[in-house]
Design a protein around this motif. Structure first.
Motif, PDB file in Angstrom:
ATOM      1  N   LEU A  65      -0.918   2.977   3.932  1.00 29.39           N
ATOM      2  CA  LEU A  65      -1.359   3.120   2.545  1.00 29.39           C
ATOM      3  C   LEU A  65      -2.799   2.665   2.358  1.00 29.39           C
ATOM      4  CD1 LEU A  65       1.784   1.852   0.600  1.00 29.39           C
ATOM      5  CD2 LEU A  65       1.062   4.186   1.050  1.00 29.39           C
ATOM      6  N   GLY A  66      -3.382   3.031   1.235  1.00 27.22           N
ATOM      7  CA  GLY A  66      -4.726   2.580   0.911  1.00 27.22           C
ATOM      8  C   GLY A  66      -4.710   1.115   0.501  1.00 27.22           C
ATOM      9  N   VAL A  67      -5.911   0.574   0.271  1.00 25.85           N
ATOM     10  CA  VAL A  67      -6.017  -0.854  -0.031  1.00 25.85           C
ATOM     11  C   VAL A  67      -5.297  -1.215  -1.327  1.00 25.85           C
ATOM     12  CG1 VAL A  67      -7.598  -2.752  -0.433  1.00 25.85           C
ATOM     13  CG2 VAL A  67      -8.241  -0.916   1.097  1.00 25.85           C
ATOM     14  N   VAL A  68      -5.494  -0.402  -2.352  1.00 26.76           N
ATOM     15  CA  VAL A  68      -4.967  -0.776  -3.665  1.00 26.76           C
ATOM     16  C   VAL A  68      -3.441  -0.792  -3.684  1.00 26.76           C
ATOM     17  CG1 VAL A  68      -4.913  -0.186  -6.102  1.00 26.76           C
ATOM     18  CG2 VAL A  68      -7.047  -0.005  -4.820  1.00 26.76           C
TER      19      VAL A  68
END
Lengths: 286, 380
Positions: B24-27
């Motif tokens: 997943l992405g950072v956020v």
């Protein structure tokens, strides 16, 4: 606009980076002595010379990693010393020699680090940044490795990931330090082919320190032969890889000939101690 | 480059299990992981507030906490339960949470900065400096009585004598180590570590000498309790004072997450990717010292939190500081709240200093983790 500047240096276009004459010493030891060097967009320049000639140092100095050189260096027309680390990184990308990269970062995370100079302190990567990284991975043939940990890759794969990270910086100048060291034959060819294609397609300039003279001749538009911190010869591969300069730099007798199969320049190293002739001694004088 | 050779790896370099949510992405990762840790922190606070001389059912405690936080749970604000939870137990728990958060965050940042899994703020002399400050203030109060610090200065009030002395000692030690390691205006990390070790030895010896020469049993007990780390009787007063430096320093250090990631793969690489290495180092060192000094000033030198919490989290979520630092804040808070609850129950009604619990529980657990992940830990 072709014009003569700086002691007769004839740039194909306004050079992306121009240095010189520069000198650099570290811990009291002179490493570069009055080197004049430049690279333009669309040009792949090979730095050759024996170990200790100053190839890596020159790359680090013109890339702003090592400061304190005597003499002018300009990047895109502005003195390098006036750039911040971030501003340099927006224009210049380094591909270091293969180093230990045994951190539990994935290939994609490593490549995303190339976006760092374009991101503010309060920003995180956007979809556009990820797209640029994906494209860089695709161009270097490492997209399939995106979720692998960097420490699990082979040397050739890692080298291509580091090139992908450099491409993600969207640089105007690419500096590569021995990009083919420790690589298998197919990866040596693959990496240099990739760099040459990037230079041809994009409007970027590249400087690569290359150990293998035949590979350098095959892929570089221009070679710069360094010897004891000085530029011995600067010009086309055929001119630089002639017997005189090679004898001075490496202390061996050589003859170049076209490869019977590919036509690329090959070097034969002859037996016997080198016997300098008068014209070549004059050539080699600094 | 279509000939890219993507040979399948041999079994020796079989891909290691990826970290939690690695795709997943950072956020989203940040939201999911911090959400989970926030839940853990709430559970720890509930457990901590339920534990004590009077046992209170967890449900009632949770309701009281939620009501205190602003949600209307229909709890009678004048009831004994609500008053015990919010007035008696919560202040100490909140101090524990703040101290744990600060120590874990500072530890995570220092490990990244030094690229050394053993680094924590202790290595640059912060804890030793704080110890000497406390011993000086407590045992030499009489002979220093006429000095400004003890008269009109911040050490005048006995309540603040220990925390202020610890804070001053900690920051002075960090500053001394930093100055000693400067080389032509840049910090040399190896020199920094060595200077820290030397200063730790000197300050530790001075602390011992001062302690041994004290005839005052109470002073000695105060110092010893502080040295092992204790949260006994820490109320809102302490919380209010240390919340600002800790929250501010933690907030600022988060802004350097990306730089810490880049420093992890090498200084020159970091610089080539646009990090101002010298400045980042100075700032992160200063912020980590401030976090630690604030924490030890009220809680004493609590060992292991700065080491164990970031390591456990790193094993689970990976080395990305953008997730690791916030996770360390929350995880450190939950860890110390739980350790404090254990410290209050093991030999109840007596109290164990919380520092002994973190060491006794944390140490073996850490060894177990090391053993089970010894391949992975070797690469940081």
């Amino acid at each position: 606009m072709k014009q003569t500047r700086n002691n007769g240096y004839r740039a194909p276009d306004a050079p992306l980076l121009h240095a010189g004459p520069i000198s650099y010493s570290r811990d009291g030891q002179a490493i570069l002595c009055g080197i004049t060097f430049s690279v333009a967009a669309g040009e792949l320049v090979g730095l050759i010379g024996p170990n200790g000639a100053g190839k890596s140092t020159l790359l680090k100095v013109i890339g702003g990693l090592w400061s304190g050189a005597q003499g002018p260096i300009t990047l895109a027309g502005r003195p390098l010393a006036r750039y911040s680390a971030r501003a340099i990184a927006q224009q210049v990308a380094h591909v270091p020699q293969i180093t230990a990269l045994d951190f539990p970062f994935t290939v994609q995370q490593i490549a995303l680090m190339g976006r760092n100079p374009h991101l503010g302190r309060f920003q995180i990567e956007t979809a556009r940044d990820r797209q640029i990284v994906t494209e860089a991975l695709r161009r270097t043939g490492t997209l399939a490795l995106a979720d692998r940990l960097i420490g699990t890759l082979s040397g050739g794969e890692r080298q291509r990931v580091l090139i992908a990270r450099a491409l993600a910086q969207e640089p105007r100048l690419l500096l590569l330090d021995e990009p083919t060291a420790n690589l298998d034959l197919q990866h040596q060819i693959g990496v240099l082919e990739l760099v040459r294609d990037l230079v041809r397609q994009g409007q970027l300039g590249a400087v690569a320190a290359v150990h293998d003279l035949e590979l350098a001749a095959r892929f570089c538009d221009r070679l710069v032969l360094l010897h004891e911190g000085r530029v011995l010869t600067d010009g086309t591969p055929e001119r630089v890889l002639s017997p005189g300069p090679l004898r001075t730099a490496y202390g061996v007798n050589t003859r170049s000939y076209p490869d019977p199969v590919t036509g690329y320049l090959r070097l034969a190293v002859l037996d016997g101690a080198p016997v300098p002739d008068a014209s070549e001694v004059a050539h080699a004088a600094p | 480059m279509s000939s890219a050779v993507l040979s399948p790896s041999d079994s020796a370099s079989r891909p290691r299990p990826a970290f939690l949510l690695a795709g997943l992405g950072v956020v989203p990762r940040l939201l999911i992981i911090c959400g989970a840790l926030l839940g853990l922190l709430f559970a720890a606070l509930t457990y901590g507030a339920a534990t004590g001389p009077t046992r209170i059912p967890y449900g009632d405690v949770a309701d009281a906490l939620l009501q205190y936080a602003g949600a209307d749970r229909g709890v009678d604000a004048s009831s004994a339960t609500y008053r015990i939870v919010t007035l008696v137990r919560l202040p100490g728990l909140m101090v524990a949470a703040l101290v744990g958060a600060a120590l874990a965050c500072a530890g995570a940042a220092m490990q990244g900065l030094f690229r050394n899994p053993l680094a924590d703020p202790g290595v640059i002399g912060v804890s030793a400096g704080a110890s000497l400050g406390v011993v000086l203030a407590v045992t030499q109060a009489a002979s220093l009585g006429s000095a400004w610090l003890f008269g009109a200065g911040p050490l005048g009030a006995a309540l603040w004598r220990v925390p202020v002395a610890a804070f001053i000692g900690a920051m002075l030690a960090a500053l001394a180590v930093y100055v000693l390691s400067l080389q032509r205006g840049r910090t040399n990390l190896a020199a920094l570590l060595l200077a820290g070790i030397a200063l730790n030895a000197v300050l530790g010896a001075l602390t011992s000498v001062l302690l041994l020469r004290t005839a005052d049993f109470n002073a000695m007990r105060t110092v010893l309790t502080w040295l092992v780390g204790s949260l006994e009787g820490r109320g809102w007063d302490y919380f209010r004072v240390i919340q600002w430096p800790i929250l501010a320093a933690a907030g600022l250090i988060l802004l350097y997450s990306r730089d810490l990631n880049l420093l992890l793969i090498g200084e020159e690489s970091a610089q080539a990717l646009g990090v101002n290495v010298a400045r980042t180092r100075l700032i992160v060192l200063a912020l980590a010292s401030l976090l630690t000094a604030s924490a030890v000033s009220v809680a004493g030198s609590i060992s292991f939190v700065g080491l164990i919490v970031p390591h456990i989290l790193r094993l689970i979520i990976g080395p990305d500081h953008r997730v690791l630092l916030p996770a360390s804040l929350l995880g450190g808070a939950a860890f110390l709240v739980l350790a404090d609850a254990v410290a209050r129950t093991v030999i109840a009604p007596e109290l164990l200093p919380v520092g002994t619990v973190t060491a006794l529980v944390g140490g073996p657990f850490f060894l177990l983790l090391l053993w089970r992940n010894r391949r992975r830990i070797a690469v940081f």
